[in-house]
Design an enzyme around this catalytic site. Structure first.
Site, PDB file in Angstrom:
ATOM      1  N   SER A 121       9.761   3.341   5.859  1.00 57.47           N
ATOM      2  CA  SER A 121      10.504   2.140   6.234  1.00 57.47           C
ATOM      3  C   SER A 121      10.545   1.101   5.123  1.00 57.47           C
ATOM      4  CB  SER A 121       9.875   1.535   7.498  1.00 57.47           C
ATOM      5  OG  SER A 121      10.468   0.278   7.754  1.00 57.47           O
ATOM      6  N   TYR A 146       3.569  -1.191  12.903  1.00 56.97           N
ATOM      7  CA  TYR A 146       4.597  -0.183  12.582  1.00 56.97           C
ATOM      8  C   TYR A 146       4.679   0.033  11.068  1.00 56.97           C
ATOM      9  CZ  TYR A 146       9.267   1.694  11.592  1.00 56.97           C
ATOM     10  OH  TYR A 146      10.313   2.434  11.087  1.00 56.97           O
ATOM     11  N   ILE A 205      21.512 -14.742  18.012  1.00 55.66           N
ATOM     12  CA  ILE A 205      20.905 -14.719  16.673  1.00 55.66           C
ATOM     13  C   ILE A 205      19.605 -15.507  16.759  1.00 55.66           C
ATOM     14  CG2 ILE A 205      21.104 -15.621  14.317  1.00 55.66           C
ATOM     15  CD1 ILE A 205      24.061 -14.966  14.389  1.00 55.66           C
TER      16      ILE A 205
HETATM   17  N1  LIG Z   1      16.846   3.154  11.896  1.00 57.94           N
HETATM   18  C1  LIG Z   1      16.414   2.524  10.805  1.00 57.94           C
HETATM   19  O1  LIG Z   1      16.992   1.494  10.401  1.00 57.94           O
HETATM   20  C2  LIG Z   1      15.226   3.044  10.027  1.00 57.94           C
HETATM   21  C3  LIG Z   1      14.859   2.373   8.854  1.00 57.94           C
HETATM   22  C4  LIG Z   1      13.761   2.843   8.125  1.00 57.94           C
HETATM   23  C5  LIG Z   1      13.077   3.955   8.554  1.00 57.94           C
HETATM   24  N2  LIG Z   1      13.442   4.591   9.710  1.00 57.94           N
HETATM   25  C6  LIG Z   1      12.685   5.780  10.112  1.00 57.94           C
HETATM   26  O2  LIG Z   1      13.598   6.836  10.317  1.00 57.94           O
HETATM   27  C7  LIG Z   1      13.123   7.703  11.348  1.00 57.94           C
HETATM   28  C8  LIG Z   1      14.205   7.926  12.391  1.00 57.94           C
HETATM   29  O3  LIG Z   1      14.524   6.667  12.968  1.00 57.94           O
HETATM   30  P1  LIG Z   1      15.741   6.481  13.982  1.00 57.94           P
HETATM   31  O4  LIG Z   1      16.321   5.146  13.736  1.00 57.94           O
HETATM   32  O5  LIG Z   1      16.607   7.676  13.958  1.00 57.94           O
HETATM   33  O6  LIG Z   1      14.957   6.388  15.358  1.00 57.94           O
HETATM   34  P2  LIG Z   1      15.064   7.247  16.708  1.00 57.94           P
HETATM   35  O7  LIG Z   1      14.124   6.621  17.686  1.00 57.94           O
HETATM   36  O8  LIG Z   1      16.479   7.411  17.100  1.00 57.94           O
HETATM   37  O9  LIG Z   1      14.501   8.668  16.231  1.00 57.94           O
HETATM   38  C9  LIG Z   1      13.144   9.015  16.317  1.00 57.94           C
HETATM   39  C10 LIG Z   1      13.054  10.287  17.117  1.00 57.94           C
HETATM   40  O10 LIG Z   1      11.682  10.693  17.167  1.00 57.94           O
HETATM   41  C11 LIG Z   1      11.404  11.123  18.484  1.00 57.94           C
HETATM   42  N3  LIG Z   1       9.959  10.965  18.683  1.00 57.94           N
HETATM   43  C12 LIG Z   1       9.258   9.815  18.795  1.00 57.94           C
HETATM   44  N4  LIG Z   1       7.945  10.072  18.940  1.00 57.94           N
HETATM   45  C13 LIG Z   1       7.823  11.428  18.904  1.00 57.94           C
HETATM   46  C14 LIG Z   1       6.730  12.322  19.010  1.00 57.94           C
HETATM   47  N5  LIG Z   1       5.464  11.876  19.170  1.00 57.94           N
HETATM   48  N6  LIG Z   1       6.952  13.655  18.937  1.00 57.94           N
HETATM   49  C15 LIG Z   1       8.224  14.135  18.769  1.00 57.94           C
HETATM   50  N7  LIG Z   1       9.302  13.333  18.682  1.00 57.94           N
HETATM   51  C16 LIG Z   1       9.101  12.003  18.743  1.00 57.94           C
HETATM   52  C17 LIG Z   1      12.261  10.252  19.393  1.00 57.94           C
HETATM   53  O11 LIG Z   1      12.518  10.836  20.651  1.00 57.94           O
HETATM   54  C18 LIG Z   1      13.526  10.115  18.561  1.00 57.94           C
HETATM   55  O12 LIG Z   1      14.448  11.147  18.869  1.00 57.94           O
HETATM   56  C19 LIG Z   1      11.839   7.067  11.870  1.00 57.94           C
HETATM   57  O13 LIG Z   1      10.743   7.707  11.246  1.00 57.94           O
HETATM   58  C20 LIG Z   1      11.927   5.629  11.422  1.00 57.94           C
HETATM   59  O14 LIG Z   1      10.642   5.063  11.220  1.00 57.94           O
HETATM   60  C21 LIG Z   1      14.506   4.163  10.464  1.00 57.94           C
END
Ligand SMILES: NC(=O)c1ccc[n+]([C@@H]2O[C@H](COP(=O)([O-])OP(=O)(O)OC[C@H]3O[C@@H](n4cnc5c(N)ncnc54)[C@H](O)[C@@H]3O)[C@@H](O)[C@H]2O)c1
Length: 317
Positions: A121, A146, A205
Site C-alpha cells: 500500500s 493496516y 468531503i
Molecule cells: N484499492 C486500492 O486502492 C489499493 C491500494 C493499495 C494497495 N491495495 C492492496 O491491493 C490488494 C487488493 O485490494 P482491493 O482494493 O482489490 O480490495 P478487495 O477487498 O476488493 O480485494 C481483497 C480480496 O481479498 C479477499 N480476502 C480478504 N481476506 C482474505 C483471506 N483471509 N483469505 C482469502 N481471501 C481474503 C477478499 O474477499 C477480497 O476479494 C490488497 O492487498 C490491498 O491491500 C489496494
C-alpha cells in the site's frame, strides 16, 4: 503460465485474473469472499481456465492447494483492506495481512513457485511523508495497523528472499479506482462519489477538500502486475501511481461532471489520521519495468460512470 491469485475475486484481483486468462494463462483463484465475489469472475470462469477456491489465505489448505496447483507465479492480493477497521480491530487485520503473507510465503517456498508479486500500500506505508511526490527511498512510517500489516508482508517476503532465494516484487499502489470497486471505505472514494451522485444522494468531503490523493486506474495497475511477473525481483518495491495530485474537491468536480450531477458536496470535520497529501513518485517503475499509466483521471472516471450506469439499466436476471 500457471498463476495463483489470492484475493482474485476482489476488485483489483478479478481484473488481474481477467487479463491473465485473456493472455491464455491458467489461473487458480483463492478468496474467502469476505469482500470479493464470484460474480466478479463470471467472464473468466466461462473460459474454463480458472479454478476458483473459497479458501482463507491463513489456512493450511492454501499450502496444500498451492502445492497441488504448482503455479509459476503467485500474486498475493488477499487482504483486510479497511484502514478504519484495522484501527478498531487490529488483531483481525494482522491475522489476515501478516499471518496471510507468512502463509503465502510458506506455500510458495514449499511449492517451488518461481515468483511472488505482492500488493502493498503506497497510499499508507509512507504515512505523513516529508517529501511529496514520495519515492521508494522514503522511510516507511505506518500510521495505522493496516499500513503496518501491509509493510510487515513486505518484510516477511524479503526475509524469504534472503533466506530461501524467493523471487519477489512489491507493488506499492496509490489509490486505485475502476469498475467492481465497492463503494465503501476511503480507497473507494471515486466509487463512493459516483454511486452517490447516480443515486442523487448526498456526497461528503471530510476536511476542507484540500487533501490530495493520487488516483491510478485498475487497468494500469494490472499492467504493472503483469510487468512485475515477467522480471526477476529480490524484494524491490515499486510505486504504482500517476504522480498527479488530485484534491478531494477537484475529484468531486470531475465525478460530478461525468455523472451530470450537482457539484455541491457537504463538508464534514476532518477524520483523525487522514493523511493530508499522498502522491507517489513513479520514476523507478518506469525506468526498471518500463511501466507508465495510460489512463488519465477524467477518462477513467467517465468510463467508470458509464459502467455503473450500464449495470443499473441491465435487466435483472
Ligand atoms: N484499492 C486500492 O486502492 C489499493 C491500494 C493499495 C494497495 N491495495 C492492496 O491491493 C490488494 C487488493 O485490494 P482491493 O482494493 O482489490 O480490495 P478487495 O477487498 O476488493 O480485494 C481483497 C480480496 O481479498 C479477499 N480476502 C480478504 N481476506 C482474505 C483471506 N483471509 N483469505 C482469502 N481471501 C481474503 C477478499 O474477499 C477480497 O476479494 C490488497 O492487498 C490491498 O491491500 C489496494
Amino acid at each position: 503460465m500457471r498463476a495463483l491469485v489470492t484475493g482474485g475475486a476482489g476488485f483489483i484481483g478479478s481484473h488481474l485474473v481477467d487479463q491473465l486468462v485473456g493472455h491464455g494463462h491458467r489461473v487458480c483463484v483463492v478468496d474467502d469472499f469476505s469482500r470479493g465475489s464470484p460474480d466478479n469472475l463470471i467472464a473468466s470462469l466461462d473460459t474454463g481456465r480458472v479454478a476458483l477456491h473459497r479458501v482463507d489465505v491463513c489456512s493450511p489448505e492454501l499450502v496444500a492447494l498451492t502445492h497441488h496447483h504448482r503455479p509459476e507465479v503467485v500474486f498475493h492480493l488477499a487482504a483486510q483492506i479497511d484502514v478504519r477497521a484495522s484501527v478498531d480491530d487490529p488483531l483481525t487485520d494482522a491475522r489476515a495481512n501478516v499471518l496471510g503473507a507468512v502463509n503465502v510465503a510458506e506455500a510458495v517456498r514449499l511449492s517451488g513457485a518461481r515468483k511472488v508479486v505482492y500488493a502493498t500500500s503506497g497510499g499508507s506505508i509512507y504515512g505523513h511523508a516529508d517529501v511529496v511526490p514520495t519515492d521508494e527511498s522514503a522511510p516507511a512510517r505506518p500510521f495505522s495497523p493496516y499500513a503496518a500489516s501491509k509493510l510487515a508482508g513486505e518484510i516477511y517476503f524479503n526475509s524469504y528472499s534472503r533466506l530461501h532465494g524467493l523471487d519477489c516484487t512489491h507493488l506499492a499502489m496509490s489509490n486505485v479506482y475502476g469498475p467492481r470497486q465497492l463503494s465503501r471505505g476511503e480507497a473507494g472514494v471515486v466509487s463512493v462519489f459516483a454511486t452517490a451522485m447516480l443515486d442523487r444522494a448526498r456526497t461528503v468531503i471530510y476536511g476542507d477538500g484540500c487533501n490530495t490523493r493520487d488516483y491510478v486506474h485498475v487497468d494500469d495497475v494490472v499492467a504493472a502486475f503483469l510487468a512485475a511477473a515477467g522480471e526477476p525481483g529480490s524484494g524491490q518495491r515499486y510505486n504504482v501511481s500517476t504522480g498527479v495530485p488530485t484534491s478531494d474537491r477537484e475529484l468531486h468536480t470531475i465525478v460530478a461532471a461525468a455523472a451530470g450531477a450537482p457539484d455541491t458536496p457537504t463538508f464534514m470535520p476532518a477524520r483523525k489520521g487522514d493523511v493530508r497529501r499522498s502522491v507517489l513518485d513513479r520514476t523507478r517503475i518506469g525506468t526498471e519495468l518500463g511501466w507508465k499509466p495510460q489512463i488519465d483521471l477524467v477518462t477513467g472516471v467517465g468510463d467508470l460512470v458509464r459502467h455503473l450506469r450500464s449495470r443499473r439499466s441491465a435487466p435483472v436476471a
